[in-house]
Scaffold this active site. Structure first.
Site, mmCIF file in Angstrom:
data_model
loop_
_atom_site.group_PDB
_atom_site.id
_atom_site.type_symbol
_atom_site.label_atom_id
_atom_site.label_comp_id
_atom_site.label_asym_id
_atom_site.label_seq_id
_atom_site.Cartn_x
_atom_site.Cartn_y
_atom_site.Cartn_z
ATOM 1 C CG ASP A 94 34.017 36.215 35.050
ATOM 2 O OD1 ASP A 94 33.672 37.306 35.528
ATOM 3 O OD2 ASP A 94 35.094 35.655 35.336
ATOM 4 C CB ALA A 95 30.014 40.058 31.624
ATOM 5 C CE LYS A 96 36.181 39.677 36.869
ATOM 6 N NZ LYS A 96 36.116 38.515 35.949
ATOM 7 N NE ARG A 97 29.517 43.844 29.614
ATOM 8 C CZ ARG A 97 30.382 43.027 29.019
ATOM 9 N NH1 ARG A 97 31.405 42.562 29.712
ATOM 10 N NH2 ARG A 97 30.249 42.672 27.755
#
Length: 271
Positions: A94-97
């Site tokens: 869950d990095a939301k890059r």
């Protein structure tokens, strides 16, 4: 991991539970702080106690990046432990890059190849060329933010733009991108009234659904409007499970909370 393999796990475990491994050193049992890597030891105990009740684990990378190099090493050890001990479990970075193409390619390589996660969350604001580098990885999944569970989601995501809500345009446009069959979407549980419309646009896609429990979302409502023929849902719970206790019995208590959710899911699947 392929989508059919994920579906098989859901059927075998009678669960579509995803557990968020969001480790805050101020919240974990104090006896773990004496260990060399308290973050990994906490995760290991949670994984050992719950792996048969869930089909996915989702470390939010912010909770590891906040501790610098040591935090990143804890994340690396955690994903390696899951992949070696429980290779059947779907893993989500869950990095939301989301950045320009060449930068996204490096992000994709970091999470999907080097760390060997099954999927990574991305933000779509910069458009096609910021997302397609993630979609290029075979048997990997890109989980795109669509309609989130936070209050600020209404600032932009539900705005009427050209006669249609923005989140709907995001969903529809993403389906035209290369390898869009590798896409999943983040849809907040607190937005259950939107699931019917979402399923008209992406009827077969998996939806990662945060917000059940601590944020007030209803599992029953989400399933009523969001479930498809392959279930198509990954219901995430973080705080409600991993912080069920701050005592030495924290893993046992985490299992108890995970079991409650799994049993509720089993009933829903039977019906």
């Amino acid at each position: 991991m392929t989508t059919p393999q994920l579906v098989q796990q859901i059927k075998a475990k009678k669960s579509f539970l995803c557990i968020g491994l969001d480790v805050d050193l101020t919240k974990i049992p104090t006896h773990l702080l004496e260990l060399e890597d308290p973050v990994f030891e906490f995760n290991k105990c949670i994984i050992d106690a719950t792996h048969d009740l869930c089909v996915a684990y989702k470390p939010n990378t912010a909770f590891y990046e906040a501790y610098g190099l040591k935090g990143w090493q804890s994340l690396e050890k955690t994903i390696k432990y899951i992949n070696e001990k429980h290779p059947d479990i779907f893993t989500i970075a869950d990095a939301k890059r989301g950045d320009i193409g060449n930068t996204s390619s490096m992000y994709a390589k970091a999470f999907l190849r080097d760390l060997n996660f099954d999927s990574v969350t991305v933000a779509p604001y910069m458009g096609k060329d910021s997302v397609e580098p993630f979609l290029a990885f075979e048997n990997k999944h890109t989980i795109m933010l669509a309609l989130t569970s936070n209050e600020g989601a209404f600032d932009f995501q539900t705005l009427n733009v050209g006669g249609q809500e923005l989140y709907k345009q995001v969903l529809e446009t993403s389906r035209t991108w290369k390898n869009s069959n590798n896409l999943m979407y983040v849809i907040g549980a607190t937005k259950s009234e939107y699931f019917t419309e979402i399923r008209k646009i992406v009827p077969d896609s998996f939806l990662l659904v945060p917000g059940v429990g601590a944020q007030g979302g209803s599992l029953q409502e989400v399933c009523k409007y969001g479930m498809n023929k392959n279930v198509g849902l990954l219901i995430n719970s973080s705080r409600g499970i991993i912080y069920a206790s701050d005592k030495t019995n924290f893993a046992e208590k985490a299992r108890e909370e995970a079991l409650k959710m799994q049993q509720e899911m089993e009933i829903i699947l039977k019906s």
